[in-house]
Motif scaffolding. Structure first.
Motif, PDB file in Angstrom:
ATOM      1  N   ALA A 333       0.850  -1.198   0.000  1.00 26.44           N
ATOM      2  CA  ALA A 333       0.000   0.000   0.000  1.00 26.44           C
ATOM      3  C   ALA A 333       0.884   1.246   0.000  1.00 26.44           C
ATOM      4  CB  ALA A 333      -0.897  -0.028   1.225  1.00 26.44           C
ATOM      5  N   GLU A 334       2.017   1.163   0.700  1.00 24.47           N
ATOM      6  CA  GLU A 334       2.924   2.322   0.756  1.00 24.47           C
ATOM      7  C   GLU A 334       3.500   2.625  -0.633  1.00 24.47           C
ATOM      8  OE1 GLU A 334       6.192   1.685   3.451  1.00 24.47           O
ATOM      9  OE2 GLU A 334       7.190   3.515   2.730  1.00 24.47           O
ATOM     10  N   LYS A 336       2.126   1.810  -3.428  1.00 24.85           N
ATOM     11  CA  LYS A 336       1.013   2.296  -4.262  1.00 24.85           C
ATOM     12  C   LYS A 336       0.838   3.807  -4.058  1.00 24.85           C
ATOM     13  CE  LYS A 336      -4.002   1.715  -4.835  1.00 24.85           C
ATOM     14  NZ  LYS A 336      -5.168   0.910  -4.471  1.00 24.85           N
ATOM     15  N   ARG A 337       0.913   4.245  -2.776  1.00 24.17           N
ATOM     16  CA  ARG A 337       0.784   5.692  -2.507  1.00 24.17           C
ATOM     17  C   ARG A 337       1.880   6.459  -3.231  1.00 24.17           C
ATOM     18  NH1 ARG A 337      -1.123   3.957   2.475  1.00 24.17           N
ATOM     19  NH2 ARG A 337       0.941   3.792   3.410  1.00 24.17           N
ATOM     20  N   LYS A 338       3.118   5.890  -3.217  1.00 22.69           N
ATOM     21  CA  LYS A 338       4.244   6.583  -3.873  1.00 22.69           C
ATOM     22  C   LYS A 338       3.985   6.696  -5.381  1.00 22.69           C
ATOM     23  CE  LYS A 338       9.019   5.996  -5.239  1.00 22.69           C
ATOM     24  NZ  LYS A 338      10.258   5.253  -5.214  1.00 22.69           N
ATOM     25  N   SER A 341       1.335   9.084  -6.215  1.00 18.63           N
ATOM     26  CA  SER A 341       1.753  10.491  -6.033  1.00 18.63           C
ATOM     27  C   SER A 341       2.484  10.977  -7.295  1.00 18.63           C
ATOM     28  CB  SER A 341       2.616  10.658  -4.779  1.00 18.63           C
ATOM     29  OG  SER A 341       3.936  10.225  -5.035  1.00 18.63           O
ATOM     30  N   ASN A 370      -3.141  -3.776  -4.134  1.00 21.54           N
ATOM     31  CA  ASN A 370      -2.384  -2.546  -4.437  1.00 21.54           C
ATOM     32  C   ASN A 370      -2.315  -2.291  -5.947  1.00 21.54           C
ATOM     33  OD1 ASN A 370      -1.795  -2.598  -1.638  1.00 21.54           O
ATOM     34  ND2 ASN A 370      -0.136  -4.039  -2.067  1.00 21.54           N
TER      35      ASN A 370
END
Ligand code: NAD
Ligand code: 6OD
Length: 486
Positions: A333-334, A336-338, A341, A370
């Motif tokens: 998930a981390e 995916k956030r990157k 962004s 993700n």
């Protein structure tokens, strides 16, 4: 699904820690199991076991005996093929076909190739004249370095771990492996394989955990580790290099990249789309050698972009075990956030979104995974962040170029230097351009075509040193010259 326990493998035994953390499947976020987090005491125990093993039966084996054992390791990986495929698929969420055709076979091949290398490597010798006329004979022998710390990433866990463990063991070293905190499965299975084929205890050790203030940092700072081999992000490499400076311990680094794909107007378009489609989207873009910026000679630009759009849209995300799945999820998930962004940054910087740019609709439990869409941008300047920075996602920017010199300058305008892929039917130009791109590996009319005897590594901030074939011996052995007065 019963949650698994991913324990350390130290001195031939699976051992747990009091602290654990969750491992979730990237495809649907289901709980896969608990990873035991190693600290100083687990690293101390693993390094002590590895040092002791150098003095035990392993240290006394002949090259032939080691070679025979490494062949057995490879054969046992192949015998347990299904277990390795499942473990890697659960950990990474990538399609089963890729595990079956690439990742797991390479895990086995990495033991055989280096067993063959060490068996066949010649030694150098020099006769020298001496004043008494009798002369002297110099000859070099290769001895193991000792205990090798192996720090691994999550994007191709078995392939990249065995790419280091294979040569390290072939050369007679022992290892302590720190797998990525995201992908514990195949390192744990490899411990079972080592025991099954009779690799002496303490030769192969695994300590799970994180990097900073955890197993990774303790391992790389440990005085009992003689050399460190690492694959991962460039800034992690910098942190490890600082740790290795204490004791001036050698490092071998394979780090990040922002690799350029170059397509000349005379290229075979179908072949280029096939190759660059893989380079941009394979493993959901999480391959260090992948291509997040593509330069296309102007007469071919529009057709190329249109064909890449079709390619990206043909990749169906889905359950990794389904035959029709062409795209897996991102690792976490981390991450995916990157990646998302960067999708937002591209929009803010004025990109034209040719396809993608968001999150696909996934059915059922897969909606918790993700997932991101394969994405193509055009229209950005070379200064845009998605053109400059490594994203490690299924995305690429495509821009036109007019001259050979211009595209060489653009390809080289980066602090990285891992790989490039050049597409043209003019072989003279292909050789000329390949020699001018500042990278460790230049592919012509292909991508990620690997002969394991060749030097592999990165220029500039993409790495230090070369591994592969005899080049691995430079890192995993110490050369000793013996001078005999005759
Ligand atoms: P990462 O650098 O975040 O982590 C890699 C490993 O280092 C993990 O095991 C992690 O726990 C450990 N680590 C992190 N900080 C540490 C510290 N301070 N001390 C010791 N260990 C530490 O990399 P990642 O996210 O796992 O992998 C993706 C990156 O790897 C990308 O940048 C990619 O380009 C690169 N990569 C390069 C190659 C290559 O061959 N050049 C191959 C694969 C991946
Ligand atoms: O093929 C290899 O040997 C290798 N080290 C591949 C790296 C892939 C990176 O994601």
């Amino acid at each position: 699904m019963e949650p698994k326990q991913f324990r350390h493998f130290i001195d031939g035994e699976f051992v747990g820690s009091s602290k654990t953390f969750e491992k979730r499947r990237p495809s649907d976020n289901a709980l896969l199991g608990y990873i035991h987090e190693g600290g100083k005491s687990e690293v101390d125990a693993a390094v002590a076991a590895a040092r002791a093993a150098m003095k035990g039966p392993w240290g006394k084996m002949t090259v032939d005996q080691r070679v025979e054992l490494l062949y057995k390791v490879a054969d046992e990986i192949t015998r347990r093929f299904g277990d390795f495929v499942q473990a890697e698929m659960d950990d990474t969420g990538q399609p089963k076909s890729m595990m079956e055709h690439a990742m797991i076979p390479r895990g086995a091949a990495n033991f055989k190739i280096f067993a063959d290398v060490i068996k066949n490597v010649p030694a150098e010798s020099f006769m020298m004249a001496t004043p008494d006329g009798a002369g002297a004979l110099n000859y070099a022998i290769r001895v193991p370095k000792g205990v090798i710390g192996v720090v691994c990433p999550w994007n191709a866990p078995l392939l990249l771990m065995t790419w280091k463990v294979g040569p390290a063991l072939a050369c007679g070293n022992t290892v302590v492996v720190k797998p990525s905190e995201e992908t514990p499965g195949t390192a744990t299975l490899l411990g079972e394989v080592m025991n099954a084929v009779g690799v002496p205890k303490g030769v192969f050790n695994v300590v799970h955990g994180f990097g900073p203030n955890s197993a990774g940092a303790f391992l790389t700072a440990h005085k009992g580790v003689d050399a460190i081999t690492f694959t991962g992000e460039t800034r992690t490499g910098a942190a490890i290099m600082k740790a290795a400076a204490d004791g001036i311990r050698p490092v071998s680094f394979e780090c990040g990249g922002k690799n350029a794909g170059i397509v000349f107007a005379d290229a075979d378009l179908d072949a280029a789309i096939e190759g660059l489609g893989r380079a941009a989207f394979l493993n959901c873009g999480q391959i260090c050698l992948g291509t997040e910026r593509i330069y296309v000679e102007r007469p071919l630009f529009e057709r190329f972009v249109a064909a890449m759009k079709v390619k990206a849209e043909s990749l169906k995300p889905g359950d990794p075990s389904d035959k029709g799945t062409g795209l897996g999820p991102l690792i976490s998930a981390e991450h995916k956030r990157k990646v998302l962004s960067y999708y937002e940054k591209a929009k803010a910087e004025g990109a034209t979104i040719v396809t993608g740019g968001g999150v696909p609709q996934m059915p059922g439990e897969l909606a918790n995974g993700n997932w991101v869409q394969p994405t193509i941008w055009t229209g950005l300047p070379e200064t845009a962040s998605v053109v400059r920075e490594e994203i490690f996602g299924p995305c690429t920017h495509i821009s036109p170029f007019d001259t050979e010199d211009e595209v060489i300058d653009k390809a080289n305008a980066t602090e990285y230097g891992l790989s490039t892929t050049i597409w043209t039917s003019n072989l003279g130009r292909a050789h000329r351009v390949a020699a001018k791109i500042e990278v460790g590996i230049a592919w012509i009319n292909s991508w990620f075509l690997r002969d394991l005897r060749t030097p592999f590594g990165g220029s500039k901030q993409s790495g230090i040193g070369r591994e592969g074939g005899v080049h691995s011996l430079e890192f995993y052995t110490e050369m000793r010259n013996i001078c005999v007065k005759l």
